[in-house]
Design an enzyme around this catalytic site. Sequence first.
Site, PDB file in Angstrom:
ATOM      1  N   ASP A 202       3.304  15.099  13.524  1.00  0.00           N
ATOM      2  CA  ASP A 202       3.621  14.572  12.199  1.00  0.00           C
ATOM      3  C   ASP A 202       2.358  14.405  11.343  1.00  0.00           C
ATOM      4  O   ASP A 202       2.210  13.426  10.623  1.00  0.00           O
ATOM      5  CB  ASP A 202       4.379  13.243  12.318  1.00  0.00           C
ATOM      6  CG  ASP A 202       5.107  12.873  11.028  1.00  0.00           C
ATOM      7  OD1 ASP A 202       5.547  13.793  10.319  1.00  0.00           O
ATOM      8  OD2 ASP A 202       5.229  11.666  10.729  1.00  0.00           O
TER       9      ASP A 202
ATOM     10  N   GLY B 265       6.627   4.692   4.775  1.00  0.00           N
ATOM     11  CA  GLY B 265       7.067   5.968   5.314  1.00  0.00           C
ATOM     12  C   GLY B 265       8.458   5.851   5.901  1.00  0.00           C
ATOM     13  O   GLY B 265       9.230   4.963   5.529  1.00  0.00           O
TER      14      GLY B 265
ATOM     15  N   ILE C 213       0.833  -1.206   0.000  1.00  0.00           N
ATOM     16  CA  ILE C 213       0.000   0.000   0.000  1.00  0.00           C
ATOM     17  C   ILE C 213       0.866   1.254   0.000  1.00  0.00           C
ATOM     18  O   ILE C 213       0.661   2.176  -0.777  1.00  0.00           O
ATOM     19  CB  ILE C 213      -0.958   0.021   1.219  1.00  0.00           C
ATOM     20  CG1 ILE C 213      -1.938  -1.144   1.159  1.00  0.00           C
ATOM     21  CG2 ILE C 213      -1.709   1.349   1.284  1.00  0.00           C
ATOM     22  CD1 ILE C 213      -2.804  -1.279   2.381  1.00  0.00           C
ATOM     23  N   GLY C 214       1.855   1.293   0.882  1.00  0.00           N
ATOM     24  CA  GLY C 214       2.716   2.466   0.955  1.00  0.00           C
ATOM     25  C   GLY C 214       3.747   2.313   2.046  1.00  0.00           C
ATOM     26  O   GLY C 214       3.717   1.351   2.817  1.00  0.00           O
TER      27      GLY C 214
END
Length: 198
Positions: free
Chosen positions: A128, A31, A28-29
């Site tokens: 954040d 970081g 999905i992603g």
Amino acid sequence: MFEVKGLIEEVQFDKDCIIYIPDGLQFIGQGRSAAVFRILETQKAVKIFYPEYKGLAEIEAHVYQKLNNHDYFPAYYEVGDGFLLMEYVEGITFYDCLVSGIPITEKMVVKVDEALEFACSLGLNPSDIHLKNILLTSSGQVKVIDVVRFTQEFDCPHWRDLKKAYETFYLRRYVPKKFPKFFIEFIIRLYRRRLLPI
């Protein structure tokens, strides 16, 4: 859970680079400290922390436990050795809204405010908060993701600055609602270097 743990153990990293993803997971992603995968044929996702950040799993699990599956955040199910098992939320980030031209409405911004105020009411310190950490779901809800830094003690100005830019520039009638990625990344770099008048 045993099958899920087996899939998680198959994922291979080289620092923050993903080397191998097993067939049962869909990327999905990722970081600064973790990557997120959907567990295929389920409505669950797993956040797997890079080896040097494995300890953050317990910290983020504690935050999710406090949030107690509130509607403004993904549902949390379980924590394991360096990973979190959570609800898979189908949607688009505010960052991708800017790229694709989907308007970010004032109502959506208010929902983010409400989510962060709720977290503050529990003694957490939302930090954040950026465009890739806020989702507009396929059903039109707003959800804040990636809460691992909600236990930090310093005052994080990110959301205040985003709101100020939103109110000062984005809401103006003549400002486009669709931006190329290179332009957004350029603005982000200027912001990080404190070269923007915000």
